[in-house]
Write an enzyme that holds these catalytic residues in place. Structure first.
Site, PDB file in Angstrom:
ATOM      1  N   GLY A  33       0.801  -1.212   0.000  1.00  0.00           N
ATOM      2  CA  GLY A  33       0.000   0.000   0.000  1.00  0.00           C
ATOM      3  C   GLY A  33       0.838   1.267   0.000  1.00  0.00           C
ATOM      4  CE1 TYR A  64     -10.284   5.327   6.822  1.00  0.00           C
ATOM      5  CE2 TYR A  64     -10.379   7.654   7.410  1.00  0.00           C
ATOM      6  CZ  TYR A  64      -9.649   6.500   7.172  1.00  0.00           C
ATOM      7  OH  TYR A  64      -8.279   6.521   7.295  1.00  0.00           O
TER       8      TYR A  64
END
Length: 287
Positions: free
Chosen positions: A11, A126
């Site tokens: 990532g 989130y």
């Protein structure tokens, strides 16, 4: 040689973490979703027990802020359950967990940079999923270091600056939020900060970003100006007028006082870091 296990190593942040720790002489074991499903407790236990790391740097996370509004279960599964599973495996093995939080756990109404002990009040799915991850980490009882960061960009994956440059290069008209204030953070600087904090035996929660503050609009104007993309049209916009499903904190600058006290190091200014990033990606295009 101390062994470090990284989740989410492919990532945006994980790639820089791996480079920095390998460069510092650590035996780095990289995993991503193909090698380790962090939502599977058995898999986490097996990975940690077989690799025997002294530190697990948990970068795997659900980071699609707007998509999370319609994928709440997926966001909580990866962020909360994944963190709990890694923490459980590390508690059993005695490894230190280093993982990452976000400024989105705050509501942005405080009016000054947020310290580690300021009240949390996430506005979005989130943000709530990341707060749940923090709580799971604390409840596990494992030895841990939680680093809250914000507005990440880097060479390891898609980010705001790349998006702005791509659209500006095509001459698009860009409307960018001018009423959200934070601080852009170069993943290379965050990775270096993680190394400093672990060497200092830091524990608990620590905030890190580059220094200073700006808005998304001013950041976009800065990178467009530095790249001399005169054909682009950049317009300031209120967040409410933009097509973002997830609410954002209006002011979420992170206070780095604790980081400075622990490491004796001050983060460099955000504009200096952005200039280095622009130089790096420009050189990459030239090659």
């Amino acid at each position: 040689m101390k062994r470090v296990l990284i989740t989410g190593a492919q990532g945006l942040l994980g790639k820089d973490i791996a480079k920095v720790f390998r460069g510092a002489g650590f035996d780095v074991r990289e995993t991503d979703r193909e090698e380790l499903d962090v939502t599977n407790l058995t898999a986490c236990r097996e990975a940690v027990s077989s690799m025997r790391p002294v530190i697990v740097i948990h970068c795997a996370a659900y980071t699609a802020v707007d998509r999370a509004e319609s994928e709440e279960m997926a966001a909580f599964k990866l962020n909360e359950d994944g963190t709990r599973n890694i923490a459980t495996a590390c508690l059993e093995s005695g490894a230190l967990v280093v993982t990452f939080g976000t400024d989105y756990v705050f509501d942005g109404t405080l009016g000054r940079p947020y310290r580690e002990d300021d009240p949390v009040c996430p506005l979005s799915v989130y943000g709530r999923s990341k707060l749940a991850a923090e709580e799971a980490l604390l409840e596990s009882g494992c030895e841990h270091l939680l680093i809250r960061a914000q507005w990440l960009y880097g060479t390891g994956g898609k980010n705001f600056i790349d998006t702005i440059l791509g659209k500006a290069g095509k001459g698009d008209t860009l409307k960018v939020a001018s009423d959200q204030t934070g601080c852009p953070t170069f993943t290379r600087d965050l990775a270096a900060a993680v190394l400093l904090l672990t060497k200092a035996d830091a524990r608990g929660t620590v905030h890190f970003s580059n220094e200073g503050e700006t808005s998304w609009f001013e950041l976009a104007r800065f990178v467009i100006g530095k790249n001399r993309l005169a054909g682009a049209t950049l317009l300031p916009a209120a967040t409410r007028d933009l097509p973002y499903p997830a609410p954002r904190p209006a002011y979420s600058v992170l206070d780095k006082g604790k980081y400075r006290n622990i490491t004796g190091n001050s983060p460099r200014p955000w504009d200096e870091a952005v200039l280095e990033f622009l130089s790096v990606i420009s050189a990459g295009r030239a090659v």
